[in-house]
Scaffold this motif. Structure first.
Motif, PDB file in Angstrom:
ATOM      1  N   ALA A   1      13.250 -54.765   3.039  1.00 30.58           N
ATOM      2  CA  ALA A   1      12.676 -54.200   4.268  1.00 30.58           C
ATOM      3  C   ALA A   1      13.279 -52.831   4.564  1.00 30.58           C
ATOM      4  O   ALA A   1      12.575 -51.909   4.995  1.00 30.58           O
ATOM      5  CB  ALA A   1      12.924 -55.157   5.432  1.00 30.58           C
ATOM      6  N   ARG A   2      14.576 -52.684   4.342  1.00 29.28           N
ATOM      7  CA  ARG A   2      15.216 -51.392   4.569  1.00 29.28           C
ATOM      8  C   ARG A   2      14.680 -50.331   3.612  1.00 29.28           C
ATOM      9  O   ARG A   2      14.464 -49.174   3.992  1.00 29.28           O
ATOM     10  CB  ARG A   2      16.736 -51.537   4.415  1.00 29.28           C
ATOM     11  CG  ARG A   2      17.500 -50.266   4.784  1.00 29.28           C
ATOM     12  CD  ARG A   2      18.978 -50.520   4.886  1.00 29.28           C
ATOM     13  NE  ARG A   2      19.576 -50.880   3.616  1.00 29.28           N
ATOM     14  CZ  ARG A   2      20.114 -52.065   3.339  1.00 29.28           C
ATOM     15  NH1 ARG A   2      20.107 -53.019   4.256  1.00 29.28           N
ATOM     16  NH2 ARG A   2      20.649 -52.313   2.168  1.00 29.28           N
ATOM     17  N   GLU A   3      14.453 -50.717   2.353  1.00 27.90           N
ATOM     18  CA  GLU A   3      13.903 -49.771   1.378  1.00 27.90           C
ATOM     19  C   GLU A   3      12.494 -49.327   1.773  1.00 27.90           C
ATOM     20  O   GLU A   3      12.157 -48.153   1.665  1.00 27.90           O
ATOM     21  CB  GLU A   3      13.888 -50.416  -0.007  1.00 27.90           C
ATOM     22  CG  GLU A   3      15.250 -50.539  -0.672  1.00 27.90           C
ATOM     23  CD  GLU A   3      15.789 -49.196  -1.100  1.00 27.90           C
ATOM     24  OE1 GLU A   3      14.982 -48.302  -1.424  1.00 27.90           O
ATOM     25  OE2 GLU A   3      17.018 -49.030  -1.103  1.00 27.90           O
ATOM     26  N   ARG A   4      11.674 -50.275   2.237  1.00 24.93           N
ATOM     27  CA  ARG A   4      10.312 -49.905   2.645  1.00 24.93           C
ATOM     28  C   ARG A   4      10.332 -48.966   3.845  1.00 24.93           C
ATOM     29  O   ARG A   4       9.554 -48.014   3.911  1.00 24.93           O
ATOM     30  CB  ARG A   4       9.508 -51.171   2.988  1.00 24.93           C
ATOM     31  CG  ARG A   4       9.064 -51.970   1.802  1.00 24.93           C
ATOM     32  CD  ARG A   4       7.919 -52.907   2.178  1.00 24.93           C
ATOM     33  NE  ARG A   4       8.297 -53.807   3.250  1.00 24.93           N
ATOM     34  CZ  ARG A   4       8.893 -54.990   3.072  1.00 24.93           C
ATOM     35  NH1 ARG A   4       9.191 -55.385   1.853  1.00 24.93           N
ATOM     36  NH2 ARG A   4       9.181 -55.763   4.102  1.00 24.93           N
ATOM     37  N   GLY A   5      11.235 -49.229   4.789  1.00 23.01           N
ATOM     38  CA  GLY A   5      11.339 -48.341   5.941  1.00 23.01           C
ATOM     39  C   GLY A   5      11.778 -46.947   5.552  1.00 23.01           C
ATOM     40  O   GLY A   5      11.268 -45.943   6.072  1.00 23.01           O
TER      41      GLY A   5
ATOM     42  N   ARG B   1      15.169 -53.565  -9.195  1.00 25.35           N
ATOM     43  CA  ARG B   1      16.001 -54.604  -8.582  1.00 25.35           C
ATOM     44  C   ARG B   1      15.322 -55.974  -8.698  1.00 25.35           C
ATOM     45  O   ARG B   1      15.969 -56.972  -9.034  1.00 25.35           O
ATOM     46  CB  ARG B   1      16.268 -54.275  -7.119  1.00 25.35           C
ATOM     47  CG  ARG B   1      17.168 -55.306  -6.441  1.00 25.35           C
ATOM     48  CD  ARG B   1      17.289 -55.087  -4.955  1.00 25.35           C
ATOM     49  NE  ARG B   1      18.081 -53.902  -4.654  1.00 25.35           N
ATOM     50  CZ  ARG B   1      17.595 -52.801  -4.083  1.00 25.35           C
ATOM     51  NH1 ARG B   1      16.317 -52.752  -3.761  1.00 25.35           N
ATOM     52  NH2 ARG B   1      18.359 -51.773  -3.847  1.00 25.35           N
ATOM     53  N   ALA B   2      14.021 -56.019  -8.418  1.00 26.42           N
ATOM     54  CA  ALA B   2      13.298 -57.288  -8.509  1.00 26.42           C
ATOM     55  C   ALA B   2      13.319 -57.832  -9.933  1.00 26.42           C
ATOM     56  O   ALA B   2      13.525 -59.038 -10.149  1.00 26.42           O
ATOM     57  CB  ALA B   2      11.861 -57.097  -8.036  1.00 26.42           C
ATOM     58  N   LYS B   3      13.133 -56.955 -10.904  1.00 23.27           N
ATOM     59  CA  LYS B   3      13.139 -57.397 -12.301  1.00 23.27           C
ATOM     60  C   LYS B   3      14.506 -57.933 -12.695  1.00 23.27           C
ATOM     61  O   LYS B   3      14.613 -58.966 -13.375  1.00 23.27           O
ATOM     62  CB  LYS B   3      12.745 -56.225 -13.206  1.00 23.27           C
ATOM     63  CG  LYS B   3      12.608 -56.602 -14.665  1.00 23.27           C
ATOM     64  CD  LYS B   3      12.126 -55.415 -15.485  1.00 23.27           C
ATOM     65  CE  LYS B   3      11.960 -55.797 -16.951  1.00 23.27           C
ATOM     66  NZ  LYS B   3      11.491 -54.646 -17.767  1.00 23.27           N
ATOM     67  N   ASP B   4      15.559 -57.264 -12.257  1.00 22.88           N
ATOM     68  CA  ASP B   4      16.912 -57.718 -12.572  1.00 22.88           C
ATOM     69  C   ASP B   4      17.187 -59.093 -11.962  1.00 22.88           C
ATOM     70  O   ASP B   4      17.723 -59.992 -12.631  1.00 22.88           O
ATOM     71  CB  ASP B   4      17.923 -56.693 -12.058  1.00 22.88           C
ATOM     72  CG  ASP B   4      19.368 -57.112 -12.312  1.00 22.88           C
ATOM     73  OD1 ASP B   4      19.750 -57.226 -13.488  1.00 22.88           O
ATOM     74  OD2 ASP B   4      20.106 -57.339 -11.330  1.00 22.88           O
ATOM     75  N   ILE B   5      16.807 -59.272 -10.689  1.00 17.78           N
ATOM     76  CA  ILE B   5      17.042 -60.565 -10.029  1.00 17.78           C
ATOM     77  C   ILE B   5      16.185 -61.654 -10.660  1.00 17.78           C
ATOM     78  O   ILE B   5      16.649 -62.788 -10.855  1.00 17.78           O
ATOM     79  CB  ILE B   5      16.770 -60.435  -8.522  1.00 17.78           C
ATOM     80  CG1 ILE B   5      17.828 -59.525  -7.879  1.00 17.78           C
ATOM     81  CG2 ILE B   5      16.765 -61.795  -7.835  1.00 17.78           C
ATOM     82  CD1 ILE B   5      17.575 -59.201  -6.430  1.00 17.78           C
ATOM     83  N   ASN B   6      14.939 -61.329 -10.997  1.00 20.94           N
ATOM     84  CA  ASN B   6      14.091 -62.316 -11.659  1.00 20.94           C
ATOM     85  C   ASN B   6      14.673 -62.763 -12.987  1.00 20.94           C
ATOM     86  O   ASN B   6      14.624 -63.951 -13.337  1.00 20.94           O
ATOM     87  CB  ASN B   6      12.684 -61.746 -11.865  1.00 20.94           C
ATOM     88  CG  ASN B   6      11.849 -61.788 -10.604  1.00 20.94           C
ATOM     89  OD1 ASN B   6      12.150 -62.519  -9.673  1.00 20.94           O
ATOM     90  ND2 ASN B   6      10.793 -60.997 -10.567  1.00 20.94           N
ATOM     91  N   HIS B   7      15.230 -61.810 -13.752  1.00 22.42           N
ATOM     92  CA  HIS B   7      15.880 -62.163 -15.018  1.00 22.42           C
ATOM     93  C   HIS B   7      17.055 -63.111 -14.774  1.00 22.42           C
ATOM     94  O   HIS B   7      17.226 -64.107 -15.492  1.00 22.42           O
ATOM     95  CB  HIS B   7      16.371 -60.907 -15.736  1.00 22.42           C
ATOM     96  CG  HIS B   7      15.401 -60.349 -16.725  1.00 22.42           C
ATOM     97  ND1 HIS B   7      14.951 -61.070 -17.815  1.00 22.42           N
ATOM     98  CD2 HIS B   7      14.792 -59.143 -16.814  1.00 22.42           C
ATOM     99  CE1 HIS B   7      14.104 -60.326 -18.523  1.00 22.42           C
ATOM    100  NE2 HIS B   7      13.996 -59.164 -17.935  1.00 22.42           N
TER     101      HIS B   7
ATOM    102  N   TRP C   1       6.911 -58.634  -4.133  1.00 19.71           N
ATOM    103  CA  TRP C   1       7.701 -59.457  -5.039  1.00 19.71           C
ATOM    104  C   TRP C   1       6.805 -60.038  -6.127  1.00 19.71           C
ATOM    105  O   TRP C   1       5.732 -60.543  -5.846  1.00 19.71           O
ATOM    106  CB  TRP C   1       8.407 -60.593  -4.289  1.00 19.71           C
ATOM    107  CG  TRP C   1       9.454 -61.191  -5.180  1.00 19.71           C
ATOM    108  CD1 TRP C   1       9.332 -62.272  -5.986  1.00 19.71           C
ATOM    109  CD2 TRP C   1      10.759 -60.681  -5.401  1.00 19.71           C
ATOM    110  NE1 TRP C   1      10.481 -62.481  -6.689  1.00 19.71           N
ATOM    111  CE2 TRP C   1      11.384 -61.513  -6.348  1.00 19.71           C
ATOM    112  CE3 TRP C   1      11.462 -59.597  -4.878  1.00 19.71           C
ATOM    113  CZ2 TRP C   1      12.682 -61.301  -6.787  1.00 19.71           C
ATOM    114  CZ3 TRP C   1      12.759 -59.384  -5.317  1.00 19.71           C
ATOM    115  CH2 TRP C   1      13.346 -60.231  -6.246  1.00 19.71           C
ATOM    116  N   SER C   2       7.265 -59.956  -7.366  1.00 21.13           N
ATOM    117  CA  SER C   2       6.444 -60.368  -8.494  1.00 21.13           C
ATOM    118  C   SER C   2       6.708 -61.822  -8.847  1.00 21.13           C
ATOM    119  O   SER C   2       7.601 -62.140  -9.625  1.00 21.13           O
ATOM    120  CB  SER C   2       6.728 -59.461  -9.699  1.00 21.13           C
ATOM    121  OG  SER C   2       5.951 -59.855 -10.792  1.00 21.13           O
ATOM    122  N   PHE C   3       5.908 -62.740  -8.250  1.00 21.02           N
ATOM    123  CA  PHE C   3       6.029 -64.151  -8.600  1.00 21.02           C
ATOM    124  C   PHE C   3       5.600 -64.379 -10.050  1.00 21.02           C
ATOM    125  O   PHE C   3       6.182 -65.197 -10.752  1.00 21.02           O
ATOM    126  CB  PHE C   3       5.165 -64.999  -7.669  1.00 21.02           C
ATOM    127  CG  PHE C   3       5.590 -64.936  -6.231  1.00 21.02           C
ATOM    128  CD1 PHE C   3       6.698 -65.633  -5.789  1.00 21.02           C
ATOM    129  CD2 PHE C   3       4.893 -64.178  -5.313  1.00 21.02           C
ATOM    130  CE1 PHE C   3       7.096 -65.580  -4.462  1.00 21.02           C
ATOM    131  CE2 PHE C   3       5.283 -64.123  -3.991  1.00 21.02           C
ATOM    132  CZ  PHE C   3       6.392 -64.828  -3.560  1.00 21.02           C
TER     133      PHE C   3
END
Length: 412
Positions: free
Chosen positions: A220-224, A251-257, A299-301
């Protein structure tokens, strides 16, 4: 199975200039070949070869192998476009997006990726050097680097083509590797249910809740921040936006991994399979309030599910997809289904038996039970082979016809 190992190139300024000129020439030739294919309606490799091969070699000073790869990249792009049109990914026939895709030739960006085979690219993995063809001649002793795991996989399993990629001022090579698979566990003792969500990205039937509210606050902070920078429209704001580009996606790809690796390792350690919901088309099916739409779409489900599937495929862990209907409303203890059971986002209270649990944990238990029932009925593992990944080559129509539909698998 095929995996892609990405290594970072460390070229000198002279080497980088030669690589950049090569990408420009190859993609300029691809744009010309794409116009020929569109105007003459010739989109098969051998047929397009007759119309374009000699001109590409002469006009852009490309070698025989490079010219053929340019032609193949164009044909693959049109094949991908046709598949997307048939699947409805570009809207209904007659819509503005559909017409824009079919009424214009596929366009390739200037710095799009270019494939290389072993005749154009040679590896000295022990020295961490490559020798690569460019329009200025063979460039030797180009240094590269990567993690120890990537370098080991590259030395042992590299096989097939590699893609030269320029992104954010850096050079990369995506090398295809044939990595051996573990035999599939055909007799799992149970299943590990995984409930995917927005507030809690993944919740397992063991009770683990991964990547929850703290991550969403960062997003949310990044989008703002992006919204404020876009509203300023100053040169410094544009430079800062460019620097932060794709930061959230990385970041999302790293966390998903990390989540996928943890889930698969736990299932493999305990001799279980993995149960996932079939969330195909969730964005079209689910209706959300306006403030929630950005959170869901960011977020990429599908990416997390694909990561779990290919890591499970490599480890020999069976994966079963279940129908997601009412998994969040059904009681894991008595099976009673009621919308009122879901008291809040995080709290589940069964109106029939009084069972109380965390809502996502209750959902993961329902997913586990459904997968186990399917497996007992003889449903095979639905862990797919790694999905094709389009190259970063197309410009205006990248989502519709990414350049180079050659099989490229998830990164290692």
């Amino acid at each position: 199975m095929k995996l892609v190992v990405q290594v970072k190139l460390l070229p000198t300024p002279e080497q980088a200039a030669a690589l950049e000129a090569t990408l420009h020439a190859c993609n300029d030739a691809a744009n010309w070949a794409s116009k020929v294919a569109f105007e003459k309606d010739v989109k098969r490799n051998f047929a397009l070869h007759e119309h374009t091969y000699a001109v590409i070699k002469a006009r852009w000073n490309l070698g025989a192998e490079a010219a053929q790869h340019v032609i193949k990249k164009v044909c693959d792009a049109y094949t991908t476009l046709k598949a997307n049109l048939r699947a409805g990914n570009l809207g209904r026939p007659g819509s503005k997006r559909y017409r824009r895709a079919v009424e214009n030739p596929v366009n390739f960006c200037t710095q799009g990726a270019q494939p290389y085979d072993d005749r154009m690219l040679s590896w000295q993995t022990d020295r961490r050097r490559i020798s690569i063809w460019t329009i200025a001649g063979r460039v030797k002793d180009v240094a590269f680097t990567g993690s120890p795991e990537q370098l080991a996989a590259l030395a042992l399993y590299r096989k097939g083509e590699s893609d030269l990629v320029y992104r954010d001022g850096m050079w990369f090579l995506n090398a295809t590797c044939e990595v051996p698979e573990a035999p599939l566990n055909t007799e799992p003792v149970d299943f590990l249910g995984v409930d995917l969500g927005i507030v809690n990205i993944a919740t397992t039937s063991d009770g683990e809740i991964m990547a929850g509210r703290a991550l969403n606050r960062i997003r949310a902070r990044e989008r703002g921040l992006r919204a404020r920078l876009e509203s300023k429209k100053t040169p410094s704001a544009k430079r800062r936006l460019k620097k932060r580009r794709r930061k959230e996606a990385r970041r999302a790809k790293d966390i998903n991994h990390k989540i996928a690796k943890h889930v698969v390792a736990e299932a493999e350690r305990t001799g279980r399979g993995i149960a996932l919901e079939d969330l195909t088309g969730i964005r079209e099916r689910v209706r959300l309030r306006k403030p929630q739409r950005a959170t869901q779409s960011s977020w990429s489900f599908a990416q997390l599910g694909a990561f779990i599937a290919y890591k499970a495929h490599r480890a020999g862990v069976p994966v079963v997809y279940v129908d997601p209907a009412y998994t969040s409303r059904a009681c894991a203890e008595c099976g009673h289904i009621d919308k009122a059971n879901r008291v809040s986002q995080s709290r589940f209270v069964c109106r029939s038996c009084g069972f109380v649990d965390h809502a996502d944990r209750n959902g993961s238990h329902n997913i586990r039970a459904r997968a186990w029932e399917l497996w007992r009925r003889g449903a095979p593992s639905t862990a797919p082979a790694p999905p094709p990944k389009p190259r970063d080559g197309a410009g205006r129509k990248r989502s519709a016809a990414a350049s180079g539909a050659r099989c490229a698998s998830p990164s290692l």
